[in-house]
Design an enzyme around this catalytic site. Structure first.
Site, PDB file in Angstrom:
ATOM      1  CG  ASP A 348     -10.695 -33.629  52.692  1.00  0.00           C
ATOM      2  OD1 ASP A 348     -10.936 -34.501  53.474  1.00  0.00           O
ATOM      3  OD2 ASP A 348     -11.467 -32.609  52.498  1.00  0.00           O
ATOM      4  CG  HIS A 671      -6.253 -26.662  50.485  1.00  0.00           C
ATOM      5  ND1 HIS A 671      -5.027 -26.925  50.724  1.00  0.00           N
ATOM      6  CD2 HIS A 671      -6.995 -27.850  51.141  1.00  0.00           C
ATOM      7  CE1 HIS A 671      -4.824 -28.113  51.290  1.00  0.00           C
ATOM      8  NE2 HIS A 671      -5.943 -28.529  51.396  1.00  0.00           N
ATOM      9  CG  ASP A 719      -5.609 -17.046  44.802  1.00  0.00           C
ATOM     10  OD1 ASP A 719      -6.146 -18.279  45.243  1.00  0.00           O
ATOM     11  OD2 ASP A 719      -5.474 -16.579  43.509  1.00  0.00           O
ATOM     12  CD  GLU A 728     -11.552 -26.080  53.520  1.00  0.00           C
ATOM     13  OE1 GLU A 728     -11.491 -27.267  53.851  1.00  0.00           O
ATOM     14  OE2 GLU A 728     -12.049 -25.206  54.488  1.00  0.00           O
TER      15      GLU A 728
END
Length: 860
Positions: A348, A671, A719, A728
């Site tokens: 993020d 991610h 995955d 992550e």
């Protein structure tokens, strides 16, 4: 205790409760499920397209019995263009089959979701098919976790710079289907390190089998020729995987080569190499290069990272609101700060001081180890292909500085309430979806309240930076030392300002209700750098100083006492009782070595329920063993590290490497909002050398909950880009990966270097505010003459050797090289040579170095 690296909220295009199974056929088909009533109205578009709707930038029409639309160019996010249908009833616990036929001209990834119709748009099914021009039928099953009378079915088709056409037909949603069990493809039952074993290092594998008696095994070379054979060792049922397993030890094989395979119980392993550790040298660089593409506040140069170039993120260029003038959350402060720069924490756009702290500390420690460990290879300038390469500073320090500059900016300015404290984090006001490039993030950015933990992270890393940057940039070093002292004093005055576990909207909370470990770590770094009594006294009085801090689960951002203990043990300092500190690290290594030896998969992780980011915790336990090897030179600790990394690279229940680009089968869909190839084929996968978080027994994300419910610990991983709790990527997971890979690279082919036949006596005879005088004696403890010598050591910080006598002396950074003169070139057995020099002082202590090497070999 679970310590997730972040807590996520459901958000548009982010969370998927289930995508249990998907099948792709080559032509249109009738509705896939016949078990229950049809929930979709007019999914065949036989009567126009009502009640389907589209966003205002789309014009819907029925063409040859399909719903089609031209998607305009220049949309940024998938949800910028949507086709949908409302009022779809869902029943909690019911399993549904969703199917559709779709075409895309040219091919595109489409997001199909069954979701909540209002914010936060929680998705109960999320699929990301790559739709072709000829078209395919796609079928998915999911189980609804909620009763909801008005769910939406939507196709998100935005996010393309160019125009394209999307058509869909035979959309169906029916209940009453049996849940489909997710079974991972684990390949052959013989599990190996798919990257490489060192020629002279340990070599172990695991066989999954129902057999209880020993089995024959065979090692083949790339041509299928037998190289070695033996018998497996039955280990019983492994608690972390639920599998009955045997071990194979083929350490006696010392022939280098590529494409080896192990055969046992009728199964042939994936291929692997035996050699000099060159893959780990590559990994050392790749794991460090990861950080450049995580940089915030600067454009990423595609020439330096082909395929990963992008505009600068969060610099205040629309649609960014930027990090150059960031307000606090309402009621937190009355000022704004420029906090541009630093690394994005994970997938993020948030930046967190406590996670950045351990990450930059481990990068700096990786460099500091090159000054103090006999097997450490240099980490110099122009090694990472950075914009700063060629500036005379080791590239790893240039990269660390990018984050450290950001941490300094997070400190509350003088004259403001709580001056000297550090803000805990800065991130978006609300969660964003994925994919979303950093420069396209439109959210308001906010500073969150200060915390004692963040402040102590700043104190620790700034103190460490002060000594490491002193030889290269004295002004930056001084700025860090000032900030470190100020942060320590502020934390002492505010010891219980804890981050709120409720502060998790738009970014992870990173809450920690015990900051004693951060105080210990910060005191250790400040003492090493300054030698001042108040930090020494704090260390010696801390109950953590003499307690067993070596958790079975390993250390991490929320348990940082080990960072202080490791540096006190391995960085030269004059702490009273330092020998006991060094012994305690060895005791920790013994604990992890015993855990590894007892584990059928050779894992230095003494738990049966795995934590969020388990892979980084395992690597941090290997860091402790590596430090014990540096301290003692005892090969068993080195071999523990070499065996421990096998798990990361494929000797595990899933038979896969957790590092992108390493091993025949490896993680590739971690991610991330911008390494999001799984969702958008125009975007890349994560860079080579990126570590996945790994198995997590708590499986907090909805995708993992749907697919992995009831998983044994090692199987709690998938995955998939949607599985943020198991897959992550983060800056603090790549930092131990880089540290450990650098350690392994330094072992060469595994041959243990014999210690030098020498003893060095280093004495500082006098010191004054601006300088000191030292005398050095080299004794030949061997049986043959030394004919020509170069002695090397490193200063703690910014000290410099100046005038020398009886030697030719030079210095690069903190590292000093003293060479013989013509008249003292030979040192006969039992004899000594002595030389001396004057030095200029740096702020802080000037301890005797721990490591001296004579002609490349470590002396006593």
């Amino acid at each position: 205790m679970i310590r997730p690296s972040r807590r996520w909220a459901a958000s548009l295009a982010l969370t998927a409760v289930a995508t249990l199974a998907a099948s792709v056929l080559s032509a249109p088909a009738t509705n896939a499920a016949e078990e229950g009533p049809e929930q979709i109205v007019n999914g065949t578009f036989d009567n126009g397209f009502a009640p389907w709707w589209g966003t205002g930038n789309l014009t819907l029409s029925v063409v040859d019995g399909q719903l089609c639309t031209d998607v305009p160019a220049g949309t940024v996010n998938p949800w910028d263009a949507i086709i949908g249908q409302n009022d779809i009833p869902l029943v909690a616990g019911e399993t549904y089959a969703f199917s559709m036929f779709a075409t895309a001209t040219p091919p595109r990834v489409v997001r199909a979701l069954v979701q909540m119709p209002t914010d936060p748009y929680t998705a109960y099914m999320a699929a990301n098919p790559e739709v072709s021009t000829s078209g395919n039928t796609y079928t998915y099953t999911f189980t609804s976790p909620v009763d909801l009378p008005n769910a939406q079915v939507v196709f998100q088709i935005g996010g393309s710079a160019t125009a394209w056409q999307f058509c869909v037909d035979n959309v169906s949603l029916k209940g009453g289907v049996p849940p489909e069990e997710y079974v991972p493809d684990t390949g052959p039952r013989v599990r190996v390190n798919q990257v490489a074993y060192l020629t002279k290092g340990p070599k172990n594998a695991t066989v999954v089998t129902e057999a209880t008696a020993a089995l024959p095994w065979r090692l083949n070379d790339a041509s299928g020729n037998k190289v070695a054979e033996g018998q497996t060792r039955p280990r019983g049922v492994d608690a972390s995987s639920g599998q009955n397993v045997h071990s194979i030890d083929f350490s006696s094989v010392t022939r280098a080569g590529t494409g080896y395979t192990l055969v046992a119980d009728g199964e042939t392993s994936r291929p692997f190499d035996i050699g000099n550790g060159s893959p780990y040298r590559d990994l050392r660089w790749d794991a460090l290069k990861f950080y450049y593409t995580q940089r915030s506040g600067v454009a990423i140069d595609d020439a330096l990272r082909p395929g990963y170039g992008r505009p600068a993120g969060h610099v205040g260029v629309a649609p960014n609101q930027g990090d150059t003038d960031v307000p606090c959350q309402p009621g937190v402060c009355d000022y704004r700060l420029n906090v541009a720069g630093g690394w994005y924490d994970a997938g993020d756009h948030g930046k967190y001081v406590v996670n950045g702290g351990i990450s930059v500390a481990q990068l700096m420690s990786e460099f500091e180890r090159t000054k103090n460990a006999a097997t450490a290879e240099p980490l110099g300038d122009s090694t990472l292909a950075l914009p700063e390469s060629g500036n005379g500073v080791p590239d790893i320090l240039d990269e660390a500085r990018w984050e450290q500059e950001f941490l300094l900016k997070m400190q509350v300015p003088d004259g403001k309430p709580l001056a000297g404290m550090a803000h805990h984090k800065i991130h978006d006001q609300n969660w964003t979806g994925l994919p979303l490039m950093p420069h396209l993030d439109p959210q308001l950015r906010e500073l969150h309240p200060v915390s004692t933990a963040a402040t102590l992270n700043l104190a620790a890393t700034a103190a460490q930076a002060a000594r490491l940057f002193a030889p290269y940039d004295a002004a930056f070093a001084a700025r860090n030392l000032t900030a470190a002292r100020k942060a320590w004093d502020a934390a002492v005055a505010n010891p219980d300002r804890l981050a709120s576990p409720a502060d998790g909207t738009g970014g992870g909370a990173y809450n920690d209700d015990n900051v004693g470990d951060e105080f210990y770590w910060a005191a250790a770094e400040l003492y090493i750098t300054t030698g001042e009594a108040k930090y020494k006294d704090y260390i010696l009085a801390s109950p953590l100083h003499t307690s067993d801090i070596w958790r079975d689960r390993g250390f991490d951002w929320g348990a940082t006492a080990a960072l202080g203990r490791l540096d006190l043990a391995t960085v030269p300092n004059n702490l009273p009782g330092r020998a006991a500190v060094r012994d305690s690290v060895v005791q920790g290594a013994e604990k992890y070595l015993a855990t590894l030896a007892a584990h059928p998969y050779g894992i230095a992780y003494g738990v049966t329920t795995y934590d969020w980011g388990s892979n980084n915790l395992i690597l941090n336990n290997l860091v402790v063993m590596a430090a014990a090897y540096d301290i003692t030179g005892d090969r068993k600790y080195r071999d523990g590290v070499l065996q421990g990394i096998d798990y990361i690279f494929g000797r595990n229940a899933l038979n896969m490497s957790y590092v992108t680009g390493y091993g025949e089968v490896h993680s590739r869909n971690q991610h991330s909002r911008w390494y999001a190839h799984q969702l958008d084929s125009s975007l890349p996968n994560p860079p080579k050398g990126t570590l996945a978080g790994g198995p997590n027994s708590s499986i907090q994300d909805p995708l993992a909950q749907a697919k992995l419910s009831g998983c044994a610990a090692q199987f709690c991983y998938i995955d998939d880009i949607e599985s943020w709790s198991t897959n992550e990527l983060t800056i603090n997971w790549n930092s131990p990966l880089s540290w450990v890979s650098a350690f392994v690279a330094g072992q060469g082919d595994g041959t243990v270097k014999a210690p030098g036949k020498c003893k060095v006596t280093y004495t500082t005879h006098g010191s004054w505010p601006s300088g000191f005088t030292s005398q050095v004696t080299i004794k030949n403890t061997g049986t043959t003459a030394i004919d020509g010598w170069t002695l090397k050591w490193a200063f703690l910080g910014g000290q410099k050797a100046t005038q020398a006598w009886l030697t030719d002396i030079s210095q690069s950074g903190a590292t000093v090289s003293a060479k013989n003169l013509s008249h003292n070139k030979k040192i006969y057995p039992g004899s000594s040579v002595t030389f001396g020099f004057n030095g200029s002082s740096a702020p802080g202590p000037n301890p005797t170095p721990d490591l001296f090497t004579l002609n490349g070999a470590a002396c006593a």
